[in-house]
Design an enzyme around this catalytic site. Structure first.
Site, short mmCIF file in Angstrom:
data_model
loop_
_atom_site.label_atom_id
_atom_site.label_comp_id
_atom_site.label_asym_id
_atom_site.label_seq_id
_atom_site.Cartn_x
_atom_site.Cartn_y
_atom_site.Cartn_z
N HIS A 479 0.83 -1.20 0.00
CA HIS A 479 0.00 0.00 0.00
C HIS A 479 0.87 1.26 0.00
O HIS A 479 0.73 2.13 -0.87
CB HIS A 479 -0.92 -0.01 1.23
CG HIS A 479 -1.82 1.17 1.33
ND1 HIS A 479 -3.16 1.11 1.01
CD2 HIS A 479 -1.59 2.46 1.72
CE1 HIS A 479 -3.70 2.31 1.19
NE2 HIS A 479 -2.77 3.14 1.64
N GLU A 480 1.76 1.35 0.96
CA GLU A 480 2.60 2.55 1.05
C GLU A 480 3.56 2.64 -0.14
O GLU A 480 3.89 3.73 -0.61
CB GLU A 480 3.38 2.57 2.37
CG GLU A 480 2.50 2.55 3.61
CD GLU A 480 1.41 3.61 3.62
OE1 GLU A 480 1.59 4.68 2.98
OE2 GLU A 480 0.36 3.38 4.24
N HIS A 483 1.85 4.35 -2.94
CA HIS A 483 1.96 5.81 -2.79
C HIS A 483 3.33 6.29 -3.27
O HIS A 483 3.44 7.33 -3.94
CB HIS A 483 1.78 6.21 -1.33
CG HIS A 483 0.36 6.24 -0.85
ND1 HIS A 483 -0.65 6.87 -1.53
CD2 HIS A 483 -0.20 5.71 0.27
CE1 HIS A 483 -1.79 6.74 -0.85
NE2 HIS A 483 -1.54 6.03 0.24
N HIS A 486 3.65 6.61 -6.92
CA HIS A 486 2.97 7.83 -7.35
C HIS A 486 3.91 9.02 -7.25
O HIS A 486 3.93 9.90 -8.12
CB HIS A 486 1.73 8.04 -6.47
CG HIS A 486 0.64 8.84 -7.11
ND1 HIS A 486 -0.57 9.08 -6.48
CD2 HIS A 486 0.56 9.48 -8.29
CE1 HIS A 486 -1.33 9.81 -7.25
NE2 HIS A 486 -0.67 10.08 -8.37
#
Length: 687
Positions: A479-480, A483, A486
C-alpha cells in the site's frame, strides 16, 4: 588560541550529499527554529518582489516568479525545513521537539495566513485569472488552483472576517498538534508487563520473543506488551487470557478519554466547531461542503450515497459473519457464553482455522522482511522496469531506516527512496508515505527528482529471528509502496501538482491498487521462502490464502464505512457541536454497526485521520478509491497482471500525471470508461 570556526546551519546551504538528500547527521535541534524564521523572512521577501513589480501581472511574473540570483535553494528554505521537521515529529520525536513545535505552530499559521490573505498578491493573481492569454493545460490548472486556493483561504473576506479566520486557523493549528501529542504520549505510556509465563498461553513464539525483547530493552524481567499494532494485534488474536485481552482492548479503545492531561474529548469538540466556523465564514453551509468542493465525490449526498450503498450490499453478509462467530464461541465455551469486543479477534482466528486451516503465524516464516523487500522491488521492476540500489552513503535519521537510489528502465536516475519499518519510542503508530523533496521541472528544464519515504510499524527482528511479517503487513508495505510509486513517477512541470498532490479521494488509488498483488501466486513465488529451510511457500498454503481471502470481508467493509459515517456526522453539522463525543459517535455509526458497543470506548479521540490529518470530511476516500482500485485491477486481470503495456498506460495516465487534470479524466484515459462498483463486489464475493 585558535578561533572556533562558526558553524553554518545546514538548511542554509547546499547539502553536499548524494542527490542533495537531507543531511540528518548535521542537523541539530536549534537549527529548526533558525531555519523556520529565516524561511519566513525569505518568503516575505519573495512576495514583496512579486507585489512590488510595477509591470502588469502575468502568469510568468506572478504565478511562477523565481529569482534564482541568490541561489537555487534561497526561496524554498521554508519547504525544506518543514519537510524534515514534519518527518521527525512523526518518526523520531522527543519532548524538546514537541515543545518547539508548540512554539512554532502559531508563528507558522500566522505566516500562512499572511500569504493567503495578502490583498496585493491576490489582486495580481485575480488579474491574471481574469486576463490571461493562452496557457497550457497544466498552466491553466495551476492558475485555477492558485486563484481558488486564495478564495478558499479567505481572500474575498472583509478585514474583520479575515481577522476572525486568522484566529480560528491559529487555534486549530495548535489543537491538532496537541491532539497528536496527547495520543502519542498516552499510547506509549501503556504497557502490559507479564512475569508469569503461564499468562502467555496461546501466544505464538514471535509475539513472546518480541515481548521479551521489549522488556529487556526497558531493563525489566519477563515480557512487555504495548499498544503498538505488532504487539497489540497478536495479543488480542491468540492470548487465552480473557482478562488480559480485556485489559489490552480497553486500554487501546479508551485512549485519550481519561481524566488527565492527555484527554482529547474537548479538543475534538473544539476542532469540529472551529472547522465549521471557518467553512461558514467562507460562505459554505458545512465544513463537508467546503472540503468536497475539491473532491471527486463533490457533495455530502454523493458520499452518503456510496456509504449507504455499501451498507445495503454488505450488511446482510456481515450479520451472517457475526452470527457464525458467536456460534463458534458458544461451541467452544458453552451456550451461555456472551461475546465481548475483546473476544472477536480470538474467536475469529479459531473459526478461520477451522474453516480454512490458515492464520498469520503459518505464513510468517515465509515472509522474511529482507526477501519481501526484494519481492516488492522485483514487482516494480517487472511492471515498470525500475531498479533499486541500496545507498548506505545517503544519510538517514535512524539506524532502522534504509535508503535506496531508484533507476528508471532506461538506466536514468529516477528518485531516492527511504524505508522506515519498525516501531520505537518517539514514532507514531500506523503507516504512511511522505516526501522530503517533490518532483518539478525548473526554468532551465532540469527535472528535479523526488525523495520519497515510506514509514511503517512492522514486527521487529529479535535476537533469535529476523523480521518476519504477516500477510497483512505485506499488504501494508505494498500500500505505502504504491503511494511512493505515485511520488517517484511524478513528471509534471509544477511541484504543487506533482506526485500525490491530487484530490484526496483519488490519492488512495495507486496504493490500494498495489495491495491486489499480495495474494497473487505468481508474485508470492518470487520471494516467499522459509527463512530457515529456503523452501518456497507451498501451493496448498497459497490456495488456502486464496480461499480465505474474503473471510470476514463484509464485517471489515462495514468497519470502514462506520468510520466514514462518524466523519461525515461531525463535519456536516450546520449548528454548533455541543453534544458529548462518546454518545454522539455511537449514534452516528449505528447504521453500520453489527457488534456490541461499550459505553466508555471512543474512536474519535484517537482518530488522527479526521482530527489531525488531512481526511476531515474525507475518510470515505478509502472506500471510494477501493471502487477505483478494484476496477483498475480488473483491467490488469484481463490484460495480464504483469502486462508491461498495461502498466505503462497506468504510469503514463495516472502515476506520472499528478494533479494536472481532473482525476476522472485521468482514470478514463487509463481505462477508457468510468469505474463501476461491480468489480469490488465481485472481488469480495458479494455479487
Amino acid at each position: 588560541m585558535t578561533e572556533e570556526i562558526k558553524r553554518t546551519n545546514p538548511f542554509f546551504e547546499d547539502y553536499g550529499t548524494p542527490h542533495e538528500t537531507i543531511p540528518f547527521h548535521k542537523i541539530r535541534l536549534e537549527d529548526y527554529e533558525e531555519a523556520f524564521m529565516e524561511g519566513i523572512k525569505r518568503d516575505d521577501e519573495e512576495i514583496a518582489l512579486i507585489t512590488g513589480n510595477p509591470e502588469e501581472p502575468t502568469f510568468e511574473n506572478t504565478l511562477i516568479f523565481k529569482d534564482e540570483s541568490k541561489g537555487k535553494h534561497y526561496y524554498d528554505l521554508l519547504d525544506r525545513v518543514s519537510n524534515v521537521m514534519s518527518c521527525m515529529m512523526s518518526c523520531e520525536t522527543n519532548d524538546e521537539l514537541e515543545a518547539l513545535a508548540q512554539k512554532l505552530s502559531p508563528i507558522l499559521t500566522k505566516h500562512g495566513n499572511d500569504v493567503s490573505l495578502n490583498p496585493e498578491l491576490f489582486k495580481r493573481i485575480k488579474h491574471v485569472y481574469e486576463n490571461h492569454g493562452e496557457l497550457t493545460n497544466e498552466e491553466a490548472r495551476l492558475l485555477e488552483n492558485a486563484y481558488k486556493g486564495f478564495v478558499r483561504s479567505g481572500a474575498l473576506l472583509n478585514d474583520e472576517d479575515k481577522d476572525k479566520l486568522r484566529k480560528l486557523t491559529e487555534e486549530a493549528g495548535l489543537l491538532t498538534l496537541q491532539f497528536s501529542q496527547n495520543l502519542l504520549k498516552e499510547r506509549k505510556d501503556f504497557e502490559l508487563h507479564i512475569t508469569d509465563e503461564a499468562q502467555l498461553e496461546g501466544l505464538p513464539d514471535t509475539a513472546r520473543d518480541a515481548a521479551r525483547l521489549a522488556a529487556k530493552q526497558k531493563e525489566k524481567e519477563g515480557w512487555i506488551f504495548t499498544l503498538d499494532i505488532p504487539s497489540y494485534s497478536p495479543f488480542l488474536t491468540y492470548s487465552t487470557q480473557r482478562d488480559l485481552r480485556e485489559k489490552m482492548y480497553m486500554a487501546y479503545n479508551t485512549l485519550c478519554t481519561h481524566d488527565n492531561e492527555e484527554n482529547n474529548l474537548e479538543i475534538c469538540k473544539r476542532l469540529i466547531n472551529l472547522r465549521r466556523e471557518m467553512a461558514q465564514l467562507l460562505g459554505y453551509k458545512t465544513y463537508a461542503d467546503y472540503v468536497l468542493e475539491h473532491r471527486m465525490a463533490s457533495t455530502a449526498e454523493n458520499v452518503y450515497g456510496l456509504l449507504n450503498n455499501l451498507i445495503d450490499a454488505y450488511k446482510p453478509t456481515a450479520i451472517e459473519e457475526q452470527e457464525e462467530l458467536k456460534a463458534m464461541a458458544r461451541k467452544l465455551e458453552g451456550d451461555d457464553f456472551e461475546m465481548m469486543p475483546w473476544d472477536s479477534a480470538f474467536y475469529s482466528h479459531k473459526l478461520k482455522m477451522e474453516r480454512f486451516n490458515i492464520d498469520a503465524e503459518m505464513l510468517r516464516p515465509y515472509l522474511q522482511l529482507d526477501k519481501v523487500i526484494n519481492g516488492v522491488f522485483g514487482l516494480a521492476n517487472r511492471l515498470y522496469g525500475i531498479t533499486f540500489k541500496e545507498a548506505p552513503e545517503i544519510p538517514v535519521y535512524h539506524p532502522d531506516v534504509k535508503a535506496y537510489e531508484v533507476y528508471d528502465k532506461d538506466g536514468e536516475y529516477l528518485a531516492v527512496f527511504y524505508a522506515d519499518f519498525f516501531p520505537r519510542d518517539g514514532k507514531h503508530g500506523g503507516a504512511w508515505m511522505t516526501e522530503f523533496q517533490g518532483q518539478w521541472i525548473d526554468r532551465k528544464g532540469n527535472n528535479v527528482r523526488p525523495h520519497v519515504s515510506v514509514v511503517m510499524n512492522f514486527t521487529k527482528p529479535t535476537e533469535e529471528k529476523p523480521a518476519l511479517l504477516t500477510l497483512g503487513e505485506v499488504e501494508t508495505f505494498l500500500h505505502e509502496f504504491g503511494h511512493s510509486l505515485h511520488g517517484m513517477f511524478a513528471n509534471t512541470r509544477f511541484g504543487s501538482m506533482s506526485g500525490t498532490n491530487v484530490w484526496w479521494d483519488f490519492v488512495e488509488l495507486p496504493s490500494q491498487f498495489m495491495e491486489n498483488y499480495a495474494i497473487e501466486k505468481e508474485f508470492l513465488r518470487t520471494f516467499a521462502f522459509h527463512y530457515e529451510t529456503g523452501e518456497p511457500l507451498p501451493d496448498e498454503l497459497i490456495d488456502r490464502i486464496l480461499k480465505s481471502r474474503n473471510y470476514m470481508v463484509a464485517s471489515s467493509c462495514l468497519r470502514q464505512v462506520s468510520f466514514g459515517l462518524i466523519d461525515m456526522a461531525y463535519y456536516t453539522k450546520e449548528e454548533p457541536f455541543e453534544e458529548d463525543i462518546i454518545p454522539f459517535e455511537k449514534k452516528a455509526w449505528e447504521k453500520a454497526m453489527i457488534s456490541q458497543q461499550l459505553p466508555n470506548t471512543c474512536m474519535t479521540v484517537q482518530f488522527s485521520h479526521i482530527m489531525a490529518g488531512g481526511y476531515s470530511a474525507g475518510y470515505y476516500s478509502y472506500k471510494w478509491a477501493e471502487v477505483l482500485d478494484a476496477d483498475a485491477f480488473a483491467v490488469f486481470k484481463r490484460e495480464g497482471i504483469f502486462n508491461q503495456e498495461t502498466a505503462q498506460r497506468f504510469r503514463d495516465c495516472i502515476l506520472s500525471k499528478g494533479g494536472t487534470e481532473h482525476p476522472m479524466t485521468l482514470y478514463k484515459n487509463f481505462k477508457g470508461s468510468e469505474p463501476t462498483i461491480d468489480a469490488l463486489l465481485e472481488r469480495n464475493g458479494i455479487k
